[in-house]
Each structure stands twice: as C-alpha cells, then as structure tokens.
Design a protein around this motif. Structure first.
Motif, PDB file in Angstrom:
ATOM      1  N   GLU A 118       0.839  -1.193   0.000  1.00  0.00           N
ATOM      2  CA  GLU A 118       0.000   0.000   0.000  1.00  0.00           C
ATOM      3  C   GLU A 118       0.877   1.247   0.000  1.00  0.00           C
ATOM      4  O   GLU A 118       1.865   1.321   0.716  1.00  0.00           O
ATOM      5  CB  GLU A 118      -0.885  -0.021   1.248  1.00  0.00           C
ATOM      6  CG  GLU A 118      -1.908   1.063   1.297  1.00  0.00           C
ATOM      7  CD  GLU A 118      -2.895   0.886   2.424  1.00  0.00           C
ATOM      8  OE1 GLU A 118      -3.646   1.836   2.663  1.00  0.00           O
ATOM      9  OE2 GLU A 118      -2.908  -0.186   3.054  1.00  0.00           O
ATOM     10  N   ASP A 119       0.510   2.215  -0.834  1.00  0.00           N
ATOM     11  CA  ASP A 119       1.176   3.508  -0.801  1.00  0.00           C
ATOM     12  C   ASP A 119       0.114   4.612  -0.791  1.00  0.00           C
ATOM     13  O   ASP A 119      -1.040   4.351  -0.497  1.00  0.00           O
ATOM     14  CB  ASP A 119       2.189   3.666  -1.943  1.00  0.00           C
ATOM     15  CG  ASP A 119       1.571   3.587  -3.323  1.00  0.00           C
ATOM     16  OD1 ASP A 119       0.343   3.729  -3.441  1.00  0.00           O
ATOM     17  OD2 ASP A 119       2.323   3.411  -4.292  1.00  0.00           O
ATOM     18  N   ASP A 120       0.503   5.825  -1.135  1.00  0.00           N
ATOM     19  CA  ASP A 120      -0.404   6.962  -1.004  1.00  0.00           C
ATOM     20  C   ASP A 120      -1.643   6.878  -1.880  1.00  0.00           C
ATOM     21  O   ASP A 120      -2.728   7.253  -1.458  1.00  0.00           O
ATOM     22  CB  ASP A 120       0.337   8.268  -1.340  1.00  0.00           C
ATOM     23  CG  ASP A 120       1.441   8.552  -0.354  1.00  0.00           C
ATOM     24  OD1 ASP A 120       1.376   8.008   0.767  1.00  0.00           O
ATOM     25  OD2 ASP A 120       2.370   9.297  -0.702  1.00  0.00           O
ATOM     26  N   ARG A 121      -1.480   6.381  -3.086  1.00  0.00           N
ATOM     27  CA  ARG A 121      -2.581   6.412  -4.047  1.00  0.00           C
ATOM     28  C   ARG A 121      -3.190   5.068  -4.392  1.00  0.00           C
ATOM     29  O   ARG A 121      -4.285   5.019  -4.944  1.00  0.00           O
ATOM     30  CB  ARG A 121      -2.113   7.055  -5.345  1.00  0.00           C
ATOM     31  CG  ARG A 121      -1.768   8.499  -5.187  1.00  0.00           C
ATOM     32  CD  ARG A 121      -1.470   9.096  -6.513  1.00  0.00           C
ATOM     33  NE  ARG A 121      -1.212  10.520  -6.370  1.00  0.00           N
ATOM     34  CZ  ARG A 121      -0.929  11.300  -7.376  1.00  0.00           C
ATOM     35  NH1 ARG A 121      -0.851  10.802  -8.587  1.00  0.00           N
ATOM     36  NH2 ARG A 121      -0.705  12.575  -7.169  1.00  0.00           N
TER      37      ARG A 121
ATOM     38  N   LYS B 165      -8.701   4.603  -2.498  1.00  0.00           N
ATOM     39  CA  LYS B 165      -7.486   4.374  -3.280  1.00  0.00           C
ATOM     40  C   LYS B 165      -7.780   3.426  -4.431  1.00  0.00           C
ATOM     41  O   LYS B 165      -8.724   2.640  -4.391  1.00  0.00           O
ATOM     42  CB  LYS B 165      -6.403   3.773  -2.389  1.00  0.00           C
ATOM     43  CG  LYS B 165      -5.989   4.672  -1.254  1.00  0.00           C
ATOM     44  CD  LYS B 165      -4.922   4.026  -0.414  1.00  0.00           C
ATOM     45  CE  LYS B 165      -4.508   4.919   0.719  1.00  0.00           C
ATOM     46  NZ  LYS B 165      -3.451   4.315   1.521  1.00  0.00           N
TER      47      LYS B 165
END
Length: 75
Positions: A25-28, A68
């Motif tokens: 998982e990342d920011d977007r 997301k």
C-alpha cells in the motif's frame, strides 16, 4: 479483500495451500500480489486472460468504497 481473493482463487486451483496474497500500500493505490503454485498459474490466468480478468473485475467491484485505486497482480 484478501479473504475474497483467496476464496475465489482457492476454488480454481489444485494446490489451494500454496495460494498467498500479500498487500503493498502507498499513497494512491493498494496492490494485491497473488502467488500460486507453478502448476496452477495457467488455471488462474485462463485462456487469453479471461479468468484473471474476471477475478480482477470482482475485486475491483468489491473495492468501490475504497478511496485508493486497487490493483491485482498475479505473480
């Protein structure tokens, strides 16, 4: 979401104990990495990728309430 992916894939393969889903998982976006036994890769992908596309469609539809983007990668 991991349980949904595992439930779908384990019913398709000959070696359900080798099905592993990991999450990055990342920011977007959220990326689910699906790993199966080497003999089951063809069953999960299907002819011309039809099974893989169907699995992705179900996963993306189930994730409509996520803020997301969701990606499913078959390793």
């Amino acid at each position: 979401m991991i349980e949904l992916i595992e439930t779908i894939v384990k019913s398709l393969v000959d070696y359900p104990e080798d099905v592993v889903v990991t999450v990055n998982e990342d920011d977007r976006k959220i990326t689910y990495n699906l790993t199966v036994h080497k003999d089951d890769v063809g069953k999960v992908i299907g002819k011309q990728g039809r099974v893989a596309k169907a699995i992705r469609t179900v996963v993306y539809a189930a994730a409509t309430n996520e803020s997301k983007r969701i990606h499913l990668e078959i390793m």
